[in-house]
Design a protein around this motif. Sequence first.
Motif, PDB file in Angstrom:
ATOM      1  N   GLU A 157     -45.139 -75.734 -20.758  1.00 36.77           N
ATOM      2  CA  GLU A 157     -45.449 -74.893 -21.911  1.00 36.77           C
ATOM      3  C   GLU A 157     -46.345 -75.621 -22.913  1.00 36.77           C
ATOM      4  N   LYS A 200     -38.289 -74.477 -14.155  1.00 37.67           N
ATOM      5  CA  LYS A 200     -37.255 -75.072 -15.004  1.00 37.67           C
ATOM      6  C   LYS A 200     -37.910 -75.568 -16.283  1.00 37.67           C
ATOM      7  N   THR A 201     -37.105 -75.820 -17.290  1.00 37.74           N
ATOM      8  CA  THR A 201     -37.669 -76.312 -18.538  1.00 37.74           C
ATOM      9  C   THR A 201     -38.438 -77.599 -18.273  1.00 37.74           C
ATOM     10  N   GLY A 202     -39.526 -77.748 -19.001  1.00 36.75           N
ATOM     11  CA  GLY A 202     -40.357 -78.925 -18.810  1.00 36.75           C
ATOM     12  C   GLY A 202     -41.551 -78.891 -19.728  1.00 36.75           C
ATOM     13  N   THR A 203     -42.589 -79.593 -19.327  1.00 33.62           N
ATOM     14  CA  THR A 203     -43.737 -79.766 -20.209  1.00 33.62           C
ATOM     15  C   THR A 203     -44.855 -78.753 -19.987  1.00 33.62           C
ATOM     16  N   LYS A 235     -42.777 -68.752 -24.848  1.00 34.20           N
ATOM     17  CA  LYS A 235     -43.230 -67.567 -24.122  1.00 34.20           C
ATOM     18  C   LYS A 235     -43.672 -66.478 -25.092  1.00 34.20           C
ATOM     19  N   LYS A 272     -38.792 -68.795 -15.344  1.00 40.26           N
ATOM     20  CA  LYS A 272     -37.825 -68.777 -16.443  1.00 40.26           C
ATOM     21  C   LYS A 272     -37.767 -70.099 -17.200  1.00 40.26           C
ATOM     22  N   GLY A 273     -38.647 -71.027 -16.868  1.00 42.55           N
ATOM     23  CA  GLY A 273     -38.610 -72.337 -17.503  1.00 42.55           C
ATOM     24  C   GLY A 273     -39.266 -72.418 -18.859  1.00 42.55           C
ATOM     25  N   TYR A 274     -40.010 -71.387 -19.251  1.00 43.10           N
ATOM     26  CA  TYR A 274     -40.603 -71.385 -20.581  1.00 43.10           C
ATOM     27  C   TYR A 274     -39.520 -71.079 -21.605  1.00 43.10           C
ATOM     28  N   SER A 275     -39.528 -71.805 -22.712  1.00 42.75           N
ATOM     29  CA  SER A 275     -38.568 -71.478 -23.768  1.00 42.75           C
ATOM     30  C   SER A 275     -38.915 -70.091 -24.309  1.00 42.75           C
ATOM     31  N   ARG A 276     -37.934 -69.437 -24.873  1.00 40.16           N
ATOM     32  CA  ARG A 276     -38.150 -68.097 -25.419  1.00 40.16           C
ATOM     33  C   ARG A 276     -39.252 -68.123 -26.466  1.00 40.16           C
ATOM     34  N   GLN A 327     -43.453 -71.926 -14.294  1.00 46.59           N
ATOM     35  CA  GLN A 327     -42.502 -72.902 -14.824  1.00 46.59           C
ATOM     36  C   GLN A 327     -41.110 -72.475 -14.397  1.00 46.59           C
TER      37      GLN A 327
END
Length: 140
Positions: free
Chosen positions: A69, A64-67, A105, A98-102, A62
Motif C-alpha cells: 500500500e 496479506k498486510t504489508g508494504t 484502500k 484483502k491486505g490493504y488497510s481499510r 496485496q
Amino acid sequence: MSPGGRGTRTGRVHENVIEKVLSENYPGRFSKQVFIGTNLFGNKYKADFVLNNNVIISAKWQQKTGTTEQKIVYEIMTLIKILKENNLKEAYIVIGGKGYSRKAKEFYLKQKHIEYIKDGELVEILSLDEFIERANVNKL
C-alpha cells in the motif's frame, strides 16, 4: 515471505483475471509485460498491460498486510513520469486483495492521491470490480 514466493503467484492470478477481462473486451488491442519508459530511478519499467498503445494498466495485489500500500505512491509517481515522457493518455492501477488497510484502500479508491501528487489525475486507482465494470462497457 521471500520475493518470488506465494505473493508473486497470487499476484499472477490477479494479472490473469485482468488479462481475461481485457481479452474479452479489447481483443487484440492490448499487450502484456511491456517495457515502456523508466521508473523514477531510471531503471526500465515493465508495464503489466498496455491498452491501445497509450493506456498503462498496473496490477497490484496485496494478499496479506504489508508494504504494497505504500509502494502504490511510488507506482503513481513512476506512471506519471512515463506518461508524460512518452505522451501517453493515462494509467490505471488495479488493486485487489484483502491486505490493504481499510484507510489505505479508501484513500486510493477515492483518488485522494490527486490532492498530494502533481499530475496525479493522470493515474486512476480502481478495485478489480470497478475495472471489470468499466472494461465490460468499454470505458477504459
